[in-house]
Motif scaffolding. Structure first.
Motif: not given
Length: 380
Positions: A188-192, A246-248, A352-363
């Protein structure tokens, strides 16, 4: 415009279960798992309702990583009983399943012309990990795949954070779930979508986990440590329900689901590798994620005379927690079948790429990035 919202009323500190004494003249359904009944944990709720002559029913068919079939059975129960109040008692599986049950019950009944208002939703977590008691997230399983759902209608109205419900949690589950909390906070801390509001919650969560995890792991009767981790879990939930992850988590959802690794343990194994990837210290520019990881290192009093040292210090500190709590260092140590993983790598990466969490990963990861990262996490 950004929005920060905390919908759930949070009742915390010792004895907060007494809030249930305010429920009178209502039809209540308690959703939990068989262990909560067998262990007597559910009796604390049942005894309150019996004393107050509150009508209640119990749905206790919840299974780990709740399958869609369990959700369907719960919906059938709700359509018949139509409770005014629903109480989810248990870990993330019970609370996640309850969220989906409520969402689908309300939609199905109203679609059929049988008007049914959303019941009051009370969540009582019995592990200090998911933060599900204050989030709009739910994860259900179809086959071997975990599907995260996100809907504001699934946020519990009331969260009861009573550490008495976690005082008998075994050491390894204490560690696994607390590392899930740490992962929630750091992602959450590094999320977009992070903000000053979510950062404040994430920072406090990280500090609490580092301060109290090993105490709770080594002495389950340390109720101060138990209470602090229980609060940290809830605060991390508030952070990531607003900032996302994120992607974690994206990788943990697919790898954990396919290879039956407890969710918190999956996140713990993956976390050092994702921090290294997101910091991207081999890139030409100093990244915002790297700077924020250094902020966490500085807050924890770790060496950080440079960006590189600060990121490395955070990774090393997390690896110490992993080592001291007997969590595997990689997927190979977690007994993941390498042949099975790599034979199915393309589908794992795609999930993993389609997972909703991926869209806010910082990279922003590519397919090749995720594939290489999973190989590294395996210990390839």
């Amino acid at each position: 415009m950004n929005i920060f919202s905390i919908k759930s009323k949070v009742c915390f500190d010792k004895g907060s279960i007494e809030y249930l004494n305010t429920i009178r003249d209502k039809r209540v359904c308690i959703i939990t798992d068989p262990f909560m009944l067998k262990s007597g944990a559910a009796d604390r709720i049942i005894n309150i309702f019996r004393a107050n002559e509150v009508e209640y029913e119990i749905f206790s068919d919840i299974k780990p990583d709740p399958p869609i079939e369990t959700v369907a059975a719960g919906v059938n129960k709700m359509r018949t009983f139509k409770p005014d109040v629903i109480i989810a008692l248990g870990g993330g599986s019970s609370i996640d399943a309850t969220k989906s049950i409520i969402l689908f019950t309300v939609k199905i009944l109203n679609a059929n012309g049988d008007k049914y208002n959303k019941p009051l939703f009370i969540a009582i977590p019995t592990t200090s990990g998911t933060g599900s008691e204050v989030t709009s997230f739910s994860v259900i399983t179809m086959g071997t795949t975990k599907f995260p759902l996100v809907n504001e209608e699934m946020v519990p109205d009331i969260a009861i954070i009573d550490a008495d419900f976690v005082k008998t949690v075994p050491p390894q589950i204490t560690a696994d779930t607390a590392m899930d909390v740490l992962t929630h906070a750091i992602e959450a801390y590094v999320s977009k979508n992070s903000s000053d509001y979510t950062d404040a919650l994430a920072e406090k969560t990280v500090k609490l986990v580092f301060q109290y995890l090993l105490r709770a792991y080594k002495d389950g009767n340390d109720m101060v440590a138990r209470e602090k981790l229980h609060n940290a879990s809830c605060m991390a939930g508030m952070a990531f329900t607003n900032a996302n992850l994120g992607i974690n988590h994206s990788i943990a959802h697919t790898v954990g689901g396919n290879f039956h690794i407890p969710h918190g343990r999956s996140n713990a194994i993956i976390l050092p590798y994702v921090i290294k990837y997101n910091a991207n210290l081999q890139g030409q520019k100093e990244t915002e994620a790297a700077r924020k990881y250094v902020d966490l290192s500085r807050m924890l009093g770790l060496p950080c005379s440079s960006i590189e040292e600060g990121v490395s210090s955070l990774i090393c500190a997390i690896k110490v927690l992993i080592r001291e709590t007997n969590i595997p260092r990689n997927l190979k140590e977690a007994n993941v079948d390498g042949n099975e993983l790599f034979n199915n790598l393309e589908s794992v990466v795609d999930a993993a790429l389609k997972d909703n969490c991926t869209r806010t990963n910082p990279r922003i990861p590519s397919k090749e990035d995720i594939g290489s990262l999973i190989k590294e996490i395996y210990g390839y």
